[in-house]
Design a protein around this motif. Structure first.
Motif, mmCIF file in Angstrom:
data_model
loop_
_atom_site.group_PDB
_atom_site.id
_atom_site.type_symbol
_atom_site.label_atom_id
_atom_site.label_comp_id
_atom_site.label_asym_id
_atom_site.label_seq_id
_atom_site.Cartn_x
_atom_site.Cartn_y
_atom_site.Cartn_z
ATOM 1 N N HIS A 142 0.801 -1.228 0.000
ATOM 2 C CA HIS A 142 0.000 0.000 0.000
ATOM 3 C C HIS A 142 0.839 1.286 0.000
ATOM 4 C CE1 HIS A 142 -3.624 -2.324 0.539
ATOM 5 N NE2 HIS A 142 -3.023 -2.998 1.496
ATOM 6 N N GLY A 143 2.134 1.168 -0.202
ATOM 7 C CA GLY A 143 3.011 2.339 -0.123
ATOM 8 C C GLY A 143 2.609 3.488 -1.028
ATOM 9 N N ALA A 144 2.070 3.191 -2.190
ATOM 10 C CA ALA A 144 1.676 4.244 -3.141
ATOM 11 C C ALA A 144 0.159 4.451 -3.144
ATOM 12 C CB ALA A 144 2.163 3.873 -4.531
ATOM 13 N N LEU A 145 -0.490 4.090 -2.059
ATOM 14 C CA LEU A 145 -1.945 4.182 -1.976
ATOM 15 C C LEU A 145 -2.441 5.593 -2.266
ATOM 16 C CD1 LEU A 145 -4.616 2.712 -1.073
ATOM 17 C CD2 LEU A 145 -4.174 3.703 1.178
ATOM 18 N N THR A 146 -3.462 5.690 -3.089
ATOM 19 C CA THR A 146 -4.198 6.944 -3.261
ATOM 20 C C THR A 146 -5.673 6.621 -3.106
ATOM 21 O OG1 THR A 146 -4.366 6.691 -5.651
ATOM 22 C CG2 THR A 146 -2.506 7.989 -4.821
ATOM 23 N N MET A 147 -6.416 7.597 -2.735
ATOM 24 C CA MET A 147 -7.867 7.472 -2.582
ATOM 25 C C MET A 147 -8.490 8.674 -3.294
ATOM 26 S SD MET A 147 -8.713 4.876 -0.771
ATOM 27 C CE MET A 147 -8.675 3.925 0.703
ATOM 28 N N PRO A 148 -9.770 8.597 -3.608
ATOM 29 C CA PRO A 148 -10.413 9.750 -4.246
ATOM 30 C C PRO A 148 -10.286 10.996 -3.361
ATOM 31 C CG PRO A 148 -11.850 7.834 -4.317
ATOM 32 C CD PRO A 148 -10.686 7.474 -3.435
ATOM 33 N N PRO A 149 -10.048 12.142 -3.970
ATOM 34 C CA PRO A 149 -9.963 13.380 -3.181
ATOM 35 C C PRO A 149 -11.328 13.717 -2.571
ATOM 36 C CG PRO A 149 -9.856 13.851 -5.538
ATOM 37 C CD PRO A 149 -9.877 12.369 -5.397
ATOM 38 N N TRP A 150 -11.299 14.475 -1.495
ATOM 39 C CA TRP A 150 -12.545 14.922 -0.885
ATOM 40 C C TRP A 150 -12.456 16.398 -0.562
ATOM 41 C CZ3 TRP A 150 -8.727 12.884 2.064
ATOM 42 C CH2 TRP A 150 -8.471 13.442 3.309
ATOM 43 N N ARG A 151 -13.612 17.030 -0.559
ATOM 44 C CA ARG A 151 -13.731 18.470 -0.321
ATOM 45 C C ARG A 151 -13.826 18.718 1.178
ATOM 46 N NH1 ARG A 151 -12.491 23.007 -2.799
ATOM 47 N NH2 ARG A 151 -13.988 24.662 -2.483
ATOM 48 N N VAL A 152 -13.048 19.664 1.655
ATOM 49 C CA VAL A 152 -13.049 20.051 3.065
ATOM 50 C C VAL A 152 -13.624 21.458 3.161
ATOM 51 C CG1 VAL A 152 -11.601 20.535 5.077
ATOM 52 C CG2 VAL A 152 -11.038 18.626 3.551
ATOM 53 N N ASP A 153 -14.726 21.592 3.891
ATOM 54 C CA ASP A 153 -15.361 22.906 4.003
ATOM 55 C C ASP A 153 -15.473 23.384 5.453
ATOM 56 O OD1 ASP A 153 -17.334 21.239 4.944
ATOM 57 O OD2 ASP A 153 -18.795 21.754 3.398
ATOM 58 N N ARG A 154 -14.813 22.645 6.366
ATOM 59 C CA ARG A 154 -14.819 23.067 7.768
ATOM 60 C C ARG A 154 -13.696 22.365 8.525
ATOM 61 N NH1 ARG A 154 -18.375 19.780 11.495
ATOM 62 N NH2 ARG A 154 -18.485 17.755 10.512
ATOM 63 N N PHE A 155 -13.386 22.908 9.700
ATOM 64 C CA PHE A 155 -12.465 22.273 10.636
ATOM 65 C C PHE A 155 -13.096 22.359 12.011
ATOM 66 C CE2 PHE A 155 -11.249 26.701 10.733
ATOM 67 C CZ PHE A 155 -10.809 26.946 12.022
ATOM 68 N N ALA A 156 -12.505 21.700 12.995
ATOM 69 C CA ALA A 156 -13.154 21.611 14.304
ATOM 70 C C ALA A 156 -12.157 21.716 15.444
ATOM 71 C CB ALA A 156 -13.913 20.285 14.410
ATOM 72 N N LEU A 157 -12.643 22.200 16.567
ATOM 73 C CA LEU A 157 -11.950 22.089 17.849
ATOM 74 C C LEU A 157 -12.516 20.831 18.490
ATOM 75 C CD1 LEU A 157 -10.048 23.189 20.033
ATOM 76 C CD2 LEU A 157 -12.003 24.486 20.933
ATOM 77 N N VAL A 158 -11.640 19.887 18.807
ATOM 78 C CA VAL A 158 -12.065 18.562 19.258
ATOM 79 C C VAL A 158 -11.524 18.300 20.655
ATOM 80 C CG1 VAL A 158 -12.006 16.093 18.715
ATOM 81 C CG2 VAL A 158 -12.003 17.782 16.852
ATOM 82 N N GLU A 159 -12.353 17.668 21.481
ATOM 83 C CA GLU A 159 -11.910 17.230 22.794
ATOM 84 C C GLU A 159 -11.691 15.726 22.751
ATOM 85 O OE1 GLU A 159 -13.036 17.528 27.534
ATOM 86 O OE2 GLU A 159 -14.278 18.566 26.053
ATOM 87 N N SER A 160 -10.593 15.287 23.332
ATOM 88 C CA SER A 160 -10.227 13.877 23.358
ATOM 89 C C SER A 160 -10.396 13.347 24.774
ATOM 90 C CB SER A 160 -8.769 13.735 22.906
ATOM 91 O OG SER A 160 -8.353 12.406 22.979
ATOM 92 N N PHE A 161 -11.111 12.222 24.879
ATOM 93 C CA PHE A 161 -11.325 11.567 26.160
ATOM 94 C C PHE A 161 -10.551 10.256 26.143
ATOM 95 C CE2 PHE A 161 -15.011 14.150 25.181
ATOM 96 C CZ PHE A 161 -15.201 14.875 26.345
ATOM 97 N N LEU A 162 -9.542 10.130 26.993
ATOM 98 C CA LEU A 162 -8.729 8.918 27.022
ATOM 99 C C LEU A 162 -9.455 7.828 27.803
ATOM 100 C CD1 LEU A 162 -5.192 10.478 27.612
ATOM 101 C CD2 LEU A 162 -6.275 9.810 25.457
#
Length: 187
Positions: A142-162
């Motif tokens: 899988h070293g040269a793996l590519t996947m279809p591109p996707w559109r990014v229209d937002r980002f997020a502030l995320v909280e992580s619960f361990l």
């Protein structure tokens, strides 16, 4: 104190397709599809007052929507095993978004990241007992793996619960990206 990071989440179908590439072994713990994300900036544990200021500051980020695409896979090795990842092609809009986020965080007293931003998706964590040949085989297939591109229209502030079985993430707030390219003020 909340444990925070700023991220772009992946579309569910893409996350599922990426995780299907992983080798199956008792010592490999894949990420959950709904948790797969591109970390733009890890903030660590911060008090609630600072978290609220960061959330407000991120509302001022002005950056363009973009297209992202998987570009290869790899692994990080450590004494605790390995991490399997998928790389992402870097683009000017992605770099500009990271820079804008960094400026907001610096204004809140959060220093610059020590390491250079390198876009990747953590797919799985491997215990030390996973045979190296097993992982090398996955890398070669899988070293040269590519996947279809996707559109990014937002980002997020995320909280992580361990948790004992791995981290769980919850978006605290999402931020839209401009649908039209932003014009530089020097134009």
């Amino acid at each position: 104190m909340p444990r925070l990071f700023v991220a772009i989440n992946l579309p569910h179908e893409l996350a599922v397709d990426l995780l299907r590439t992983l080798p199956v072994h008792d010592g490999i713990r894949p990420a959950l599809p709904g948790q797969l994300h591109l970390t733009l900036r890890f903030l660590g544990q911060r008090d609630e007052a600072l978290a609220a200021r960061v959330a407000l500051g991120l509302r001022t980020v002005r950056a363009s929507a973009m297209t992202l695409q998987v570009d290869g896979v790899g692994r990080f090795r450590s004494g605790r095993g390995a991490v399997l990842w998928a790389g992402l092609s870097i683009s000017a809009p992605l770099a500009q978004l990271v820079d804008a986020i960094d400026r907001v965080l610096e204004n809140e007293g959060i220093g610059a990241e020590a390491r250079r931003f390198w876009p990747h998706l953590t797919l799985a964590r491997c215990r030390p007992g996973v045979p190296d040949t097993f992982l090398r085989d996955w890398l070669s297939r899988h070293g040269a793996l590519t996947m279809p591109p996707w559109r990014v229209d937002r980002f997020a502030l995320v909280e992580s619960f361990l948790k004992p079985d791995g981290a769980r993430h919850a978006e605290r707030e999402t931020y839209p990206l401009a649908t039209q390219p932003l014009v530089s003020p020097d134009c």
